[in-house]
Design an enzyme around this catalytic site. Sequence first.
Site, PDB file in Angstrom:
ATOM      1  CG  PHE A   5      -1.819   1.438   1.064  1.00  0.00           C
ATOM      2  CD1 PHE A   5      -2.974   1.397   0.332  1.00  0.00           C
ATOM      3  CD2 PHE A   5      -1.589   2.405   1.776  1.00  0.00           C
ATOM      4  CE1 PHE A   5      -3.865   2.395   0.101  1.00  0.00           C
ATOM      5  CE2 PHE A   5      -2.254   3.587   1.417  1.00  0.00           C
ATOM      6  CZ  PHE A   5      -3.557   3.564   0.787  1.00  0.00           C
ATOM      7  CG  ASP A  11       5.484   4.084   1.916  1.00  0.00           C
ATOM      8  OD1 ASP A  11       5.482   4.975   2.929  1.00  0.00           O
ATOM      9  OD2 ASP A  11       4.551   3.827   1.171  1.00  0.00           O
ATOM     10  CE  LYS A  27      -1.344   7.088   6.442  1.00  0.00           C
ATOM     11  NZ  LYS A  27      -0.853   5.978   5.684  1.00  0.00           N
TER      12      LYS A  27
HETATM   13  C1  LIG Z   1      -1.089   6.120   4.310  1.00  0.00           C
HETATM   14  C2  LIG Z   1      -0.075   5.690   3.467  1.00  0.00           C
HETATM   15  C3  LIG Z   1       0.418   6.190   2.292  1.00  0.00           C
HETATM   16  C4  LIG Z   1      -0.319   7.381   1.470  1.00  0.00           C
HETATM   17  O1  LIG Z   1      -0.501   8.437   2.270  1.00  0.00           O
HETATM   18  P1  LIG Z   1      -1.614   9.414   2.120  1.00  0.00           P
HETATM   19  O2  LIG Z   1      -1.316  10.603   2.974  1.00  0.00           O
HETATM   20  O3  LIG Z   1      -3.026   8.699   2.429  1.00  0.00           O
HETATM   21  O4  LIG Z   1      -1.483   9.798   0.747  1.00  0.00           O
HETATM   22  C5  LIG Z   1       1.428   5.646   1.465  1.00  0.00           C
HETATM   23  N1  LIG Z   1       2.157   4.574   2.109  1.00  0.00           N
HETATM   24  C6  LIG Z   1       1.963   3.988   3.178  1.00  0.00           C
HETATM   25  C7  LIG Z   1       2.790   2.744   3.821  1.00  0.00           C
HETATM   26  C8  LIG Z   1       0.949   4.427   3.846  1.00  0.00           C
HETATM   27  O5  LIG Z   1       0.259   3.954   4.974  1.00  0.00           O
END
Ligand SMILES: *Cc1c(COP(=O)(O)O)cnc(C)c1O
Length: 408
Positions: free
Chosen positions: A149, A234, A263
């Site tokens: 994700f 990520d 985040k």
């Molecule tokens: C939440 C998330 C994203 C995307 O972040 P947004 O601010 O919702 O665009 C990307 N990678 C990971 C691992 C995430 O948990």
Amino acid sequence: MIQILHNKMLSSKAYMDIEAKYGAKNYKPIPVVIKRAKGVWVWDPEGKKYLDCLSAYSAVNQGHLHPKIIKAVKKQMKSVTLTSRAFYNDRLGSFLQKLCDVSGMEVALPMNTGAEAVETGIKIARRWGYRIKKVPVNQGEIITCNDNFHGRTTTIVGFSTDPGANEDFGPFTPGFVNIPFNNTNALEKAITPNTIAFLVEPIQGEAGVIIPDAGYLKKVREICTKHNILLITDEIQTGFCRTGKMFCFMHDDIKPDILLVGKALGGGVMPVSAALSSKAVMDVITPGSHGSTFGGNPLACAVGEASLDVLIDEALAERSEKLGKYFLEGIKEINSPLFKEIRGKGLFIAIQLTDEAGKARKYTEQLKELGLLAKETHEHTIRLAPPLIIKESEIDWALSILKQVFIG
Ligand SMILES: *Cc1c(COP(=O)(O)O)cnc(C)c1O
């Protein structure tokens, strides 16, 4: 017609009804309306109190309305909030310096949402691939993992393996190859002369807190170095103390080439994200080749800096490590026949239910009734990721609720 009279208290049902009437149905929320929040607690319009065990998908690691972060917001709102990058502002430099300090990276490119940080990482990697590694232009490949994700843009959902995320949103951006997560043999096999980068979550969050074998990331680092491909981690969800270290890659004592954050960098206030790397890699980004109107705005920088200060000053990495173990052991002790597996690192925990237990949604709704907010991820997993400022006594309370739901 439903009427919203501002300043007039409505019932939870009225708020849910008006949202359902005027909003796109891209979410299926737990039926609770949050009207107020403080620390680890949130309240609905009727005044009922809930423990937040989702933390907005780890965007509220510092707790709701942290006084230091709110103070920084208020202060910044009195001087300047938005300049665009057409001009310098007096907040960006010191914010980026702090972000580089805590991560051990050299330079950062500020964006807003996590998906934008991922897109930024992809653009940096591709330019590096063509200009430095000399992969033939437009032939570059980036390896990604099954069940990843990384966000919701069309490029990103193009390499998702979740049909729910990408069905009928194509055609997609080419240049991505998927392999199984937690499989270094598959990684080595997938590498070709045109491979530019490997993009991976150190722990797969949305997939259900999937923790790879010990040493996975270390081995991944070795493979990437050996084949001259960039390791992009990520850490949008795993970063900022969620797993018991400032960043999850620190458990393996390695460093990625590109680090993606978001985040909790926004301290629960606003979207703040970034892609970080070495100076040599980032130098492929030249004036005009990338940007964002809001990226690096002074208000976001003030929030970001205060968010980092709170993580450091309150030693939230250590807290996450210690209380994560406590919470995890407590859940294991409940020993419900409905539990298939309990796993976690720091305060990043998942309860995997047995097939006989049925869908997780039923349990998250029961937990909500008893005052504990958590969200199911996929059909059989419940993720527990409270703000890192949670107290032991509050974890005890959460455990008593889990016991009621899973033992009776
Ligand atoms: C939440 C998330 C994203 C995307 O972040 P947004 O601010 O919702 O665009 C990307 N990678 C990971 C691992 C995430 O948990």
